[in-house]
Design a protein around this motif. Structure first.
Motif, PDB file in Angstrom:
ATOM      1  N   MET A   5       0.976  -1.064   0.039  1.00  0.00           N
ATOM      2  CA  MET A   5       0.044  -0.138  -0.026  1.00  0.00           C
ATOM      3  C   MET A   5       0.835   1.042  -0.144  1.00  0.00           C
ATOM      4  O   MET A   5       1.725   1.254   0.913  1.00  0.00           O
ATOM      5  CB  MET A   5      -0.884   0.041   1.276  1.00  0.00           C
ATOM      6  CG  MET A   5      -1.975   1.105   1.277  1.00  0.00           C
ATOM      7  SD  MET A   5      -2.855   1.121   2.528  1.00  0.00           S
ATOM      8  CE  MET A   5      -4.125  -0.335   2.401  1.00  0.00           C
ATOM      9  N   ARG A   6       0.636   2.290  -0.887  1.00  0.00           N
ATOM     10  CA  ARG A   6       1.284   3.449  -0.880  1.00  0.00           C
ATOM     11  C   ARG A   6       1.181   4.419   0.530  1.00  0.00           C
ATOM     12  O   ARG A   6       0.267   4.206   0.814  1.00  0.00           O
ATOM     13  CB  ARG A   6       0.568   4.270  -2.116  1.00  0.00           C
ATOM     14  CG  ARG A   6       1.094   3.709  -3.491  1.00  0.00           C
ATOM     15  CD  ARG A   6       0.149   4.323  -4.510  1.00  0.00           C
ATOM     16  NE  ARG A   6       0.655   6.008  -4.520  1.00  0.00           N
ATOM     17  CZ  ARG A   6       0.058   6.822  -5.117  1.00  0.00           C
ATOM     18  NH1 ARG A   6      -0.921   6.469  -5.973  1.00  0.00           N
ATOM     19  NH2 ARG A   6       0.509   8.192  -4.954  1.00  0.00           N
ATOM     20  N   PRO A   7       2.372   4.966   0.743  1.00  0.00           N
ATOM     21  CA  PRO A   7       2.292   5.569   1.957  1.00  0.00           C
ATOM     22  C   PRO A   7       1.234   6.817   2.149  1.00  0.00           C
ATOM     23  O   PRO A   7       0.459   6.531   3.060  1.00  0.00           O
ATOM     24  CB  PRO A   7       3.597   6.438   1.964  1.00  0.00           C
ATOM     25  CG  PRO A   7       4.601   5.600   1.063  1.00  0.00           C
ATOM     26  CD  PRO A   7       3.632   4.975  -0.002  1.00  0.00           C
ATOM     27  N   ALA A   8       0.682   7.109   1.082  1.00  0.00           N
ATOM     28  CA  ALA A   8      -0.403   8.338   1.282  1.00  0.00           C
ATOM     29  C   ALA A   8      -1.852   7.523   1.605  1.00  0.00           C
ATOM     30  O   ALA A   8      -2.614   8.048   2.282  1.00  0.00           O
ATOM     31  CB  ALA A   8      -0.606   9.070  -0.068  1.00  0.00           C
ATOM     32  N   HIS A   9      -1.619   6.310   0.743  1.00  0.00           N
ATOM     33  CA  HIS A   9      -3.038   5.491   0.975  1.00  0.00           C
ATOM     34  C   HIS A   9      -2.975   4.739   2.538  1.00  0.00           C
ATOM     35  O   HIS A   9      -4.045   4.621   3.231  1.00  0.00           O
ATOM     36  CB  HIS A   9      -3.146   4.328  -0.037  1.00  0.00           C
ATOM     37  CG  HIS A   9      -3.573   5.062  -1.442  1.00  0.00           C
ATOM     38  ND1 HIS A   9      -3.217   4.271  -2.449  1.00  0.00           N
ATOM     39  CD2 HIS A   9      -3.628   6.263  -1.708  1.00  0.00           C
ATOM     40  CE1 HIS A   9      -3.597   5.211  -3.481  1.00  0.00           C
ATOM     41  NE2 HIS A   9      -3.871   6.309  -2.967  1.00  0.00           N
ATOM     42  N   LEU A  10      -1.568   4.557   2.767  1.00  0.00           N
ATOM     43  CA  LEU A  10      -1.774   4.170   4.270  1.00  0.00           C
ATOM     44  C   LEU A  10      -2.095   5.135   5.360  1.00  0.00           C
ATOM     45  O   LEU A  10      -2.643   4.540   6.244  1.00  0.00           O
ATOM     46  CB  LEU A  10      -0.294   3.532   4.567  1.00  0.00           C
ATOM     47  CG  LEU A  10       0.184   2.936   5.907  1.00  0.00           C
ATOM     48  CD1 LEU A  10      -0.394   1.489   6.096  1.00  0.00           C
ATOM     49  CD2 LEU A  10       1.760   2.909   6.034  1.00  0.00           C
ATOM     50  N   LEU A  11      -1.746   6.224   4.971  1.00  0.00           N
ATOM     51  CA  LEU A  11      -2.192   7.269   6.051  1.00  0.00           C
ATOM     52  C   LEU A  11      -3.682   7.585   5.921  1.00  0.00           C
ATOM     53  O   LEU A  11      -4.184   8.004   6.883  1.00  0.00           O
ATOM     54  CB  LEU A  11      -1.315   8.576   5.692  1.00  0.00           C
ATOM     55  CG  LEU A  11       0.169   8.711   5.963  1.00  0.00           C
ATOM     56  CD1 LEU A  11       0.922   9.887   5.400  1.00  0.00           C
ATOM     57  CD2 LEU A  11       0.320   8.560   7.519  1.00  0.00           C
ATOM     58  N   LEU A  12      -4.079   7.275   4.597  1.00  0.00           N
ATOM     59  CA  LEU A  12      -5.533   7.676   4.582  1.00  0.00           C
ATOM     60  C   LEU A  12      -6.343   6.900   5.345  1.00  0.00           C
ATOM     61  O   LEU A  12      -7.413   6.992   6.072  1.00  0.00           O
ATOM     62  CB  LEU A  12      -5.944   7.650   3.029  1.00  0.00           C
ATOM     63  CG  LEU A  12      -7.379   7.731   2.714  1.00  0.00           C
ATOM     64  CD1 LEU A  12      -8.011   8.990   3.250  1.00  0.00           C
ATOM     65  CD2 LEU A  12      -7.551   7.452   1.215  1.00  0.00           C
ATOM     66  N   ALA A  13      -5.877   5.350   5.391  1.00  0.00           N
ATOM     67  CA  ALA A  13      -6.496   4.249   6.098  1.00  0.00           C
ATOM     68  C   ALA A  13      -6.432   4.416   7.555  1.00  0.00           C
ATOM     69  O   ALA A  13      -7.500   4.286   8.226  1.00  0.00           O
ATOM     70  CB  ALA A  13      -5.979   2.841   5.844  1.00  0.00           C
ATOM     71  N   VAL A  14      -5.397   4.976   7.954  1.00  0.00           N
ATOM     72  CA  VAL A  14      -5.312   5.307   9.351  1.00  0.00           C
ATOM     73  C   VAL A  14      -6.195   6.456   9.874  1.00  0.00           C
ATOM     74  O   VAL A  14      -6.911   6.639  11.075  1.00  0.00           O
ATOM     75  CB  VAL A  14      -3.518   5.500   9.719  1.00  0.00           C
ATOM     76  CG1 VAL A  14      -3.660   6.003  11.347  1.00  0.00           C
ATOM     77  CG2 VAL A  14      -2.950   4.494   9.503  1.00  0.00           C
ATOM     78  N   LEU A  15      -6.198   7.495   9.047  1.00  0.00           N
ATOM     79  CA  LEU A  15      -6.933   8.728   9.252  1.00  0.00           C
ATOM     80  C   LEU A  15      -8.435   8.381   9.068  1.00  0.00           C
ATOM     81  O   LEU A  15      -9.200   8.731  10.111  1.00  0.00           O
ATOM     82  CB  LEU A  15      -6.938   9.509   7.965  1.00  0.00           C
ATOM     83  CG  LEU A  15      -7.649  11.075   8.188  1.00  0.00           C
ATOM     84  CD1 LEU A  15      -7.435  11.963   9.136  1.00  0.00           C
ATOM     85  CD2 LEU A  15      -7.525  11.759   6.906  1.00  0.00           C
ATOM     86  N   ILE A  16      -9.015   7.469   8.375  1.00  0.00           N
ATOM     87  CA  ILE A  16     -10.261   7.027   8.355  1.00  0.00           C
ATOM     88  C   ILE A  16     -10.755   6.287   9.688  1.00  0.00           C
ATOM     89  O   ILE A  16     -11.565   6.944  10.272  1.00  0.00           O
ATOM     90  CB  ILE A  16     -10.709   6.014   7.201  1.00  0.00           C
ATOM     91  CG1 ILE A  16     -10.566   6.822   5.936  1.00  0.00           C
ATOM     92  CG2 ILE A  16     -12.174   5.447   7.381  1.00  0.00           C
ATOM     93  CD1 ILE A  16     -10.418   5.996   4.678  1.00  0.00           C
ATOM     94  N   ALA A  17      -9.882   5.501  10.321  1.00  0.00           N
ATOM     95  CA  ALA A  17      -9.784   4.918  11.603  1.00  0.00           C
ATOM     96  C   ALA A  17     -10.071   5.875  12.517  1.00  0.00           C
ATOM     97  O   ALA A  17     -10.976   5.901  13.522  1.00  0.00           O
ATOM     98  CB  ALA A  17      -8.935   3.881  11.828  1.00  0.00           C
ATOM     99  N   ALA A  18      -9.313   6.830  12.545  1.00  0.00           N
ATOM    100  CA  ALA A  18      -9.293   7.882  13.584  1.00  0.00           C
ATOM    101  C   ALA A  18     -10.644   8.717  13.501  1.00  0.00           C
ATOM    102  O   ALA A  18     -11.196   9.024  14.430  1.00  0.00           O
ATOM    103  CB  ALA A  18      -7.960   8.785  13.361  1.00  0.00           C
ATOM    104  N   VAL A  19     -10.907   9.099  12.357  1.00  0.00           N
ATOM    105  CA  VAL A  19     -12.207   9.577  12.126  1.00  0.00           C
ATOM    106  C   VAL A  19     -13.499   8.987  12.564  1.00  0.00           C
ATOM    107  O   VAL A  19     -14.447   9.311  13.436  1.00  0.00           O
ATOM    108  CB  VAL A  19     -12.525   9.998  10.617  1.00  0.00           C
ATOM    109  CG1 VAL A  19     -13.948  10.545  10.607  1.00  0.00           C
ATOM    110  CG2 VAL A  19     -11.490  11.270  10.507  1.00  0.00           C
ATOM    111  N   TRP A  20     -13.357   7.626  12.423  1.00  0.00           N
ATOM    112  CA  TRP A  20     -14.401   6.883  12.910  1.00  0.00           C
ATOM    113  C   TRP A  20     -14.257   6.541  14.446  1.00  0.00           C
ATOM    114  O   TRP A  20     -15.421   6.515  15.030  1.00  0.00           O
ATOM    115  CB  TRP A  20     -14.434   5.431  12.256  1.00  0.00           C
ATOM    116  CG  TRP A  20     -15.036   5.434  10.875  1.00  0.00           C
ATOM    117  CD1 TRP A  20     -15.941   6.334  10.404  1.00  0.00           C
ATOM    118  CD2 TRP A  20     -14.938   4.530   9.770  1.00  0.00           C
ATOM    119  NE1 TRP A  20     -16.212   6.180   8.958  1.00  0.00           N
ATOM    120  CE2 TRP A  20     -15.711   5.060   8.637  1.00  0.00           C
ATOM    121  CE3 TRP A  20     -14.198   3.261   9.759  1.00  0.00           C
ATOM    122  CZ2 TRP A  20     -15.494   4.377   7.348  1.00  0.00           C
ATOM    123  CZ3 TRP A  20     -14.033   2.801   8.528  1.00  0.00           C
ATOM    124  CH2 TRP A  20     -14.850   3.319   7.215  1.00  0.00           C
ATOM    125  N   GLY A  21     -13.035   6.546  15.045  1.00  0.00           N
ATOM    126  CA  GLY A  21     -12.811   6.490  16.408  1.00  0.00           C
ATOM    127  C   GLY A  21     -13.532   7.608  17.203  1.00  0.00           C
ATOM    128  O   GLY A  21     -14.165   7.721  17.957  1.00  0.00           O
TER     129      GLY A  21
END
Length: 342
Positions: free
Chosen positions: A1-17
């Motif tokens: 997974m590209r670094p930008a997409h990796l950060l996006l996945a973590v960001l989504i989890a943070a938004v949902w949390g």
């Protein structure tokens, strides 16, 4: 997974949390069912006029809208209004993975293998530990309602599997239309028109902000970005990031709401997240056991549930701790269970 997409996945989890914290704040402004109705109204309008017609049969849109919007989120909002704290809510809701596996076995004929059965047992142990940690002084009704909300999430996962929408953001916008009237009707019956009018009359920027966050941040933008990742990468690469939701939920509740997280609560979180990982993620096998991917070629396999499990809002689909500050009173209602006051 590209670094930008990796950060996006973590960001989504943070938004949902963080979404669980925002819900708890929003419940200081609105009755729970009315708040839930406003959430989906804001998610549906005005987007529904611009996304085009739905690309799946109406029965799937209506089914997912009722299971996800009315059952899952309606029960979750009531559970939190009963006193179930934001962090604990984010943790308990992850039991949806067990419900999804059970429903998939019953409805779709997907037999859970040894690893998935082990994961279900571990996750259920985590729920039991969380219940012990909550103790008899905790909101028992809220705890049970959160588990029922997770079951509703599991039902919506199966329906979304069957629907297989080609455009997830468009699908979610149309799904958001469905719960609005049922939730408003339930609010009028159980919470009373006076409570709803009072909430609107006292509406301030804080209340508006909570609606916009849960509607656009957690629902429309969150699921839109999540569906993009699922279209770009294998589900097995994306799904694990949903396990970060309770971590962000518990952490943000501790930081923003002052909720303490006991050592036993962290044990419960580790058990539940680990169990959900075993239940949801493909490609995991136990020593001496042949993984599902190694079945004889003549055995027909159904698609795995991981993609839709992860894509469901964690919000939606997606723990908190001992008593936080409970001095804020909830909006009065007339027929729902007593609102949390202390």
């Amino acid at each position: 997974m590209r670094p930008a997409h990796l950060l996006l996945a973590v960001l989504i989890a943070a938004v949902w949390g963080v979404n669980f914290v925002v819900i708890e704040v929003g419940l200081d402004h609105f009755p729970p069912l009315f708040f839930c109705a406003l959430r989906f109204l804001a998610a549906a309008l005005p987007a529904v006029f611009f996304v085009g017609r739905p690309q799946v049969p109406w029965r799937w849109i209506i089914g997912v809208g009722l299971a996800l919007g009315v059952a899952k989120f309606g029960l979750l909002f009531i559970a939190m209004n009963q006193g179930l704290h934001a962090g604990l809510s984010s943790l308990v809701l992850q039991i949806q993975a067990v419900f999804t596996a059970v429903f998939a076995a019953v409805v779709l004929g997907e037999r859970p293998g040894p690893v998935r059965l082990l994961g279900m047992a571990v996750a259920l142990t985590g729920i039991a530990v969380a219940a012990v940690d909550e103790g008899t002084s905790g909101p028992v009704v809220g705890f049970v309602l959160a588990i029922a909300a997770a079951a509703g999430w599991g039902v919506s996962n199966i329906l979304m599997r069957r629907a297989a929408p080609p455009d997830a953001p468009r699908f979610m916008v149309w799904v958001s239309v469905v719960p609005v009237l049922p939730l408003l009707g339930l609010s009028l019956v159980f919470e009373g028109p006076a409570a709803d009018r009072a909430a609107l009359a006292s509406l301030d920027w804080g209340g508006v902000g909570t609606i916009l966050y849960v509607a656009w941040g957690a629902t429309v933008l969150g699921f839109g970005a999540w569906s993009f990742l699922l279209r770009t990468y294998d589900a097995s690469a994306v799904a694990p990031f949903s396990l970060l939701v309770p971590v962000f939920g518990m952490s943000s509740a501790a930081l923003l709401l002052g909720e303490e997280v006991s050592p036993l609560r962290w044990v419960a979180a580790a058990l539940l997240v680990g169990g959900v990982a075993l239940t949801s993620l493909p490609g995991i096998s136990l020593p001496g056991l042949r993984p599902a991917a190694d079945r004889p070629s003549g055995v027909r396999r159904r698609p795995r549930a991981a993609a839709s499990d992860a894509a469901a809002p964690v919000p939606t689909a997606l723990a908190a701790a001992p008593p936080a500050d409970t001095s804020a009173s909830r909006t009065p209602s007339t027929a729902t269970p007593p609102t949390r006051t202390g």
